[in-house]
Scaffold this active site. Sequence first.
Site, short mmCIF file in Angstrom:
data_model
loop_
_atom_site.label_atom_id
_atom_site.label_comp_id
_atom_site.label_asym_id
_atom_site.label_seq_id
_atom_site.Cartn_x
_atom_site.Cartn_y
_atom_site.Cartn_z
N LYS A 1 4.06 11.94 15.21
CA LYS A 1 3.97 11.41 13.81
C LYS A 1 2.84 10.68 13.46
CE LYS A 1 7.32 9.79 10.23
NZ LYS A 1 8.58 9.32 10.08
N ASP B 1 -1.73 5.22 11.03
CA ASP B 1 -0.98 5.11 12.17
C ASP B 1 -0.25 6.33 13.01
OD1 ASP B 1 -1.03 2.24 11.84
OD2 ASP B 1 0.54 2.16 10.34
N TYR C 1 0.89 -1.25 0.15
CA TYR C 1 0.12 0.07 -0.14
C TYR C 1 0.96 1.22 -0.03
CZ TYR C 1 0.86 -0.42 5.12
OH TYR C 1 1.48 -0.35 6.42
N LYS C 2 0.07 2.46 -0.38
CA LYS C 2 0.95 3.64 -0.05
C LYS C 2 0.54 4.38 1.03
CE LYS C 2 1.74 4.60 -5.05
NZ LYS C 2 1.44 5.52 -6.22
N GLU C 3 1.37 4.95 1.63
CA GLU C 3 1.21 5.79 2.85
C GLU C 3 1.48 7.29 2.79
OE1 GLU C 3 2.22 3.49 6.31
OE2 GLU C 3 4.32 4.46 6.09
#
Length: 395
Positions: A83, A102, A69-71
């Site tokens: 963060k 997250d 996946y992309k984050e």
Amino acid sequence: MIRKELKHELPVAASAKEIWGVYSSPDLPKLIVKLLPSVFEKIEIIEGDGGVGTVLRLTYPPGSVPLTYKEKFVTIDNKKQLKEVMQIEGGYLDMGCTFYMDSFHILENGCDACIIVSKTEYEVPNEEIASKVEPFVTIDSLASMATAITNYVLNRVRKVLKNKLQVAAPAKDIWDVYSSPDLPKLIVQLLPGVFEKIEIVEGNGGVGTVLRLTFPPGSIPLTYKEKFVTIDDQRRLKEVKQIEGGYLDMGCTFYMDSFRIKEKGCESCVIVSKTEYEVPNKDVLSKVEPYISIDSLANMATAISNYEKLVTIDDQRRLKEVKQIEGGYLDMGCTFYMDSFRIKEKGCESCVIVSKTEYEVHNKDVLSKVEPYISIDSLANMATAISNYVLQQKA
């Protein structure tokens, strides 16, 4: 809409500043793959430089759900030591989540202790999707990450090598060479036995420039990429960080060279060359330490010092002076020998190239021996060749 939250807290016997330094570092994506090779197969930086807005593509080992996946880094708050990283494509979003994030919050717990609070928050539209997604959502990878970073901070070894060279030249003149965009080309010419080639991969010599350095066959390491991360004219400080290959492939988690030019009176300065590196533990240190030396930076400082003594370039006066410092006419009896080139305007579209050779000898006996061999012809030929080249370029 159903919202879920998973949380993990890990007390750490290290300061919040040290732990946050790792979580907030632009190098964390590369570091965490090294620390947890069984958890992450690879982490690629798709966009950004490790700050807010950076986009990563995470890939897990075959059979993992989700596999990739992309984050995006949406928050890096140094004051709160927080963060937040949000999934933006694939992964749990493709499995039915409408939101997935997250977060990592480093809480102080005394002077030399802290708590790493890792949290996963996600939303699904209904219970049916929640029941499908929930078995695959876990806090385990964030907990493993917290443990790995803690062990890294507690066990890492940091080393510093330093060389100082006092130079009989103004700090400004030496800094002009170190900060010049042309330094990569110049240093290969000055130290052909140290560097085989230096290629500019990206940038124009300023901050953000990426170089690929290649050393002679048999060198360890043979090649690596480095990035100019600081060029501070006020402090006369240049910092260059390895970003790929080299000592990073040999086990270092951080490697940086720096050059600081300190004034020591009006006409002298000190070149402070420094290498700083980190390894995760003493075992790695024992393997990499024999290959790390300050010698190349020391040689570079000496070469630049000699170059600065050899050449004067005055853009305002359009004057270049080149002194012989070894061999040549000095070995034939001259105590001083210098060529100079001055470009004088003669109207808008013309100029005069003034080439000059100056030399000194002890007495007339030495003069009679050396004079027949000294001529202005080579400088005159050089002026003619440069003139023809410029005129051809204009044509």
